[in-house]
Scaffold this motif. Structure first.
Motif, PDB file in Angstrom:
ATOM      1  N   GLU A 103      45.153  42.084  34.985  1.00 44.52           N
ATOM      2  CA  GLU A 103      45.266  41.093  33.916  1.00 44.52           C
ATOM      3  C   GLU A 103      44.406  41.514  32.728  1.00 44.52           C
ATOM      4  OE1 GLU A 103      44.375  36.367  33.686  1.00 44.52           O
ATOM      5  OE2 GLU A 103      45.056  37.118  35.617  1.00 44.52           O
ATOM      6  N   ARG A 104      44.828  41.115  31.535  1.00 44.67           N
ATOM      7  CA  ARG A 104      44.051  41.402  30.327  1.00 44.67           C
ATOM      8  C   ARG A 104      43.086  40.249  30.107  1.00 44.67           C
ATOM      9  NH1 ARG A 104      45.311  41.726  24.529  1.00 44.67           N
ATOM     10  NH2 ARG A 104      44.264  43.583  23.711  1.00 44.67           N
ATOM     11  N   LEU A 105      41.798  40.557  30.168  1.00 48.35           N
ATOM     12  CA  LEU A 105      40.775  39.516  30.091  1.00 48.35           C
ATOM     13  C   LEU A 105      39.995  39.637  28.778  1.00 48.35           C
ATOM     14  CD1 LEU A 105      39.272  39.704  33.719  1.00 48.35           C
ATOM     15  CD2 LEU A 105      41.207  38.328  32.899  1.00 48.35           C
ATOM     16  N   SER A 106      39.668  38.486  28.217  1.00 47.64           N
ATOM     17  CA  SER A 106      38.898  38.463  26.962  1.00 47.64           C
ATOM     18  C   SER A 106      37.416  38.670  27.249  1.00 47.64           C
ATOM     19  CB  SER A 106      39.081  37.125  26.252  1.00 47.64           C
ATOM     20  OG  SER A 106      40.420  36.984  25.862  1.00 47.64           O
ATOM     21  N   VAL A 107      36.762  39.305  26.299  1.00 48.55           N
ATOM     22  CA  VAL A 107      35.318  39.533  26.398  1.00 48.55           C
ATOM     23  C   VAL A 107      34.595  38.294  25.876  1.00 48.55           C
ATOM     24  CG1 VAL A 107      33.391  40.949  25.577  1.00 48.55           C
ATOM     25  CG2 VAL A 107      35.608  42.017  26.102  1.00 48.55           C
ATOM     26  N   ARG A 110      37.386  34.983  33.340  1.00 45.14           N
ATOM     27  CA  ARG A 110      37.880  35.336  34.660  1.00 45.14           C
ATOM     28  C   ARG A 110      39.405  35.378  34.748  1.00 45.14           C
ATOM     29  NH1 ARG A 110      36.061  32.398  40.246  1.00 45.14           N
ATOM     30  NH2 ARG A 110      33.994  32.911  39.422  1.00 45.14           N
ATOM     31  N   GLY A 111      40.082  34.502  33.972  1.00 45.94           N
ATOM     32  CA  GLY A 111      41.545  34.439  34.085  1.00 45.94           C
ATOM     33  C   GLY A 111      41.937  34.049  35.497  1.00 45.94           C
ATOM     34  N   ALA A 112      42.989  34.673  36.012  1.00 44.13           N
ATOM     35  CA  ALA A 112      43.444  34.357  37.377  1.00 44.13           C
ATOM     36  C   ALA A 112      42.988  35.417  38.372  1.00 44.13           C
ATOM     37  CB  ALA A 112      44.957  34.230  37.393  1.00 44.13           C
TER      38      ALA A 112
END
Lengths: 217, 282
Positions: free
Chosen positions: A5-9, A25-27
């Motif tokens: 997954e693409r996660l934001s900083v 964290r996202g999923a």
């Protein structure tokens, strides 16, 4: 199959010589302490394998030692950037030990804060090569800290179940039965490339599949 | 057109979900005897690619046939078996053994160009000729672009009975530790792959298609729909993913989605492509 997954900083904080990379964290499942993730390193061909350092609610934290172009790119990320993260991967520590003692050397302390939480803060010893590196011990409240020329092996007590991560000479010096998290250059992290094979006990092991945590012979 | 993995870039038994994104699975190279491979470190990143010196780590022919192949068959994918060796008879004997399980094998890829082991003494054409007498299975010769005239090698293996070509294998390269200036790989050199290899691969595919018109599996730095289109434009019938699978296990799924919205007919209607591509099965 682990998620990618693409996660934001969220941000990057300096911790002594290291950088603590905080991601949304996202999923993504934080997994077990000692498992690792492949983090996209901006501008590089290959992702970098990093074990999870801390997993506060809704975030994933990774401790990065900026020693090469990939880890430097990770340490230079800024809030609002986003990177692909794949994991959790590999085998983590076995947490069902009666008398845990956590031992970390240098950047090898990375998985220990998350491990300490899971084990309700057992005793821990951390070793660093300089006082500046040792500032990272702030992530492990209560840990005994030694700095070169004192090594963790100089102060290692007997009678504990050692769970360790650190440079190879440190791991080689740990007692039989210790759970050791190893490190090797890794291209894929999921058993595809055969690149991370390391010779342990006279046998080549694919660290990403059979490790990174292996029990010392 | 099929989307495949490059040999040695995926373990279908460890990552079956990734294998199932492919139209066919290409095995790691199988040699007559088991090989542990080269000493670590075996990989190093370069500026725009990576080096590997795995050294044909594999379980050997006997165990592959008895244990690995039956489990791979359960994936339900066409299987391409990569075959290696150190003389023509090594290759031919494995081809003969694979002919006995013919229904399970889509094609044999002859790895004639691994940069990480000592080369076979026999020429590529001699090896292909020996294998041709040993099997009626489709034979794809995997060549290196390191030869000064790869089209000439392609013609020679075509004449020897190859049914197709796999282009290209990695190119030998060296990467130094920036502090010690020692080679980063224990073997010293390794095979270069990734984006750096793509223009070399495109040239080889173009030259070998022009020389032989054989079906070609194009590979080398393929990571996007544009890379697939470029390979097909140069003459590839199929396209394989290698290093891109390391960076993203879902790369083929992503590229398939990108390709689903492009029309190959439109792309090639006015292009200077050397071949009309086959219809892409999304």
């Amino acid at each position: 199959m682990p998620r990618r997954e693409r996660l934001s900083v969220v941000g990057v904080e300096r911790v002594g010589e290291y950088a603590l990379l905080r991601l949304v964290r996202g999923a993504i499942d934080p997994g077990l302490p000692g498992q690792f993730f492949m983090l996209e390193a901006p501008g590089r061909v290959l992702p970098r394998p990093l074990s999870l350092c801390l997993a506060p609610s809704s975030e994933l934290h990774f401790l990065v030692d900026p020693i090469g172009p990939g880890t430097t790119a990770l340490a230079e990320l800024e809030r609002g950037d986003a990177i692909h993260v794949y994991g959790p991967l590999g085998n983590g520590y076995d947490l069902t030990v009666p008398r845990p003692l956590l031992v970390g050397g240098g950047i090898g302390m990375a998985p220990l804060p998350y491990l300490a939480e899971a084990l309700r803060f057992p005793p821990a010893i951390l070793g660093f090569r300089t006082e500046r590196h040792a500032e990272a011990a702030v992530l492990m409240p209560g840990a005994e800290v030694v700095v070169d020329p004192v090594f963790v092996t100089d102060v290692l007590p007997h009678g504990y179940d050692v769970l360790a991560c650190g440079p190879e000479p440190m791991l080689q010096a740990m007692p039989a039965g210790a759970q050791l998290a190893w490190e090797a250059p890794m291209a894929c992290g999921y058993g595809a490339c055969y690149g991370c094979a390391v010779a342990i006990g006279g046998e080549l092991k694919r660290l990403c599949v059979e490790g990174p945590v292996l029990v010392a012979a | 057109m099929s989307l495949l993995n490059a040999s040695g870039c995926l373990d279908a038994l460890v990552a079956p979900e990734v294998a199932k994104t492919l139209d066919g699975f290409v095995t790691k190279t199988i040699t007559p005897l088991p090989r542990e491979g080269n000493a670590p470190p075996r990989i190093a990143e370069t500026a725009h690619g990576m080096l590997n010196a795995i050294g044909l780590a594999n379980p050997g022919r006997e165990r592959f046939l008895a244990d690995h192949l039956p489990r791979m068959r359960e994936l339900g994918l066409p299987l391409w078996i990569s075959v290696g060796g150190f003389c023509a008879s090594d290759y031919a004997e494995t081809c003969a053994a694979l002919s006995d399980v013919q229904g399970e094998v889509e094609a044999i890829e002859l790895n004639l160009s691994c940069p990480n082991v000592d080369e076979a003494a026999d020429s590529a054409a001699e090896i292909v000729a020996a294998c041709r007498t040993a099997t009626s299975l489709p034979l794809f010769a995997k060549l290196s672009a390191a030869h000064p005239d790869v089209g000439e090698v392609a013609r020679a293996v075509a004449h020897a009975g190859a049914d197709g070509l796999s282009l290209v294998n990695t190119l030998r390269g060296l990467q130094l530790d920036r502090v010690t200036h020692a080679p980063m790989l224990a073997r010293g050199s390794g095979g270069l792959s990734g984006p750096s290899l793509k223009p070399v691969a495109l040239h080889a595919v173009h030259a070998c298609y022009a020389a032989t018109h054989l079906p070609i599996v194009g590979m080398g730095g393929v990571a996007s729909a544009q890379d697939v289109i470029d390979m097909v434009a140069c003459g590839a019938a199929h396209v394989a993913f290698g290093t891109a699978l390391f960076a993203d296990p879902y790369a083929v799924k992503r590229v398939r989605e990108e390709l689903a919205v492009v029309s190959f007919d439109d792309i090639f209607a006015s292009a200077h492509a050397v071949t009309k591509p086959r219809v892409f099965a999304a």
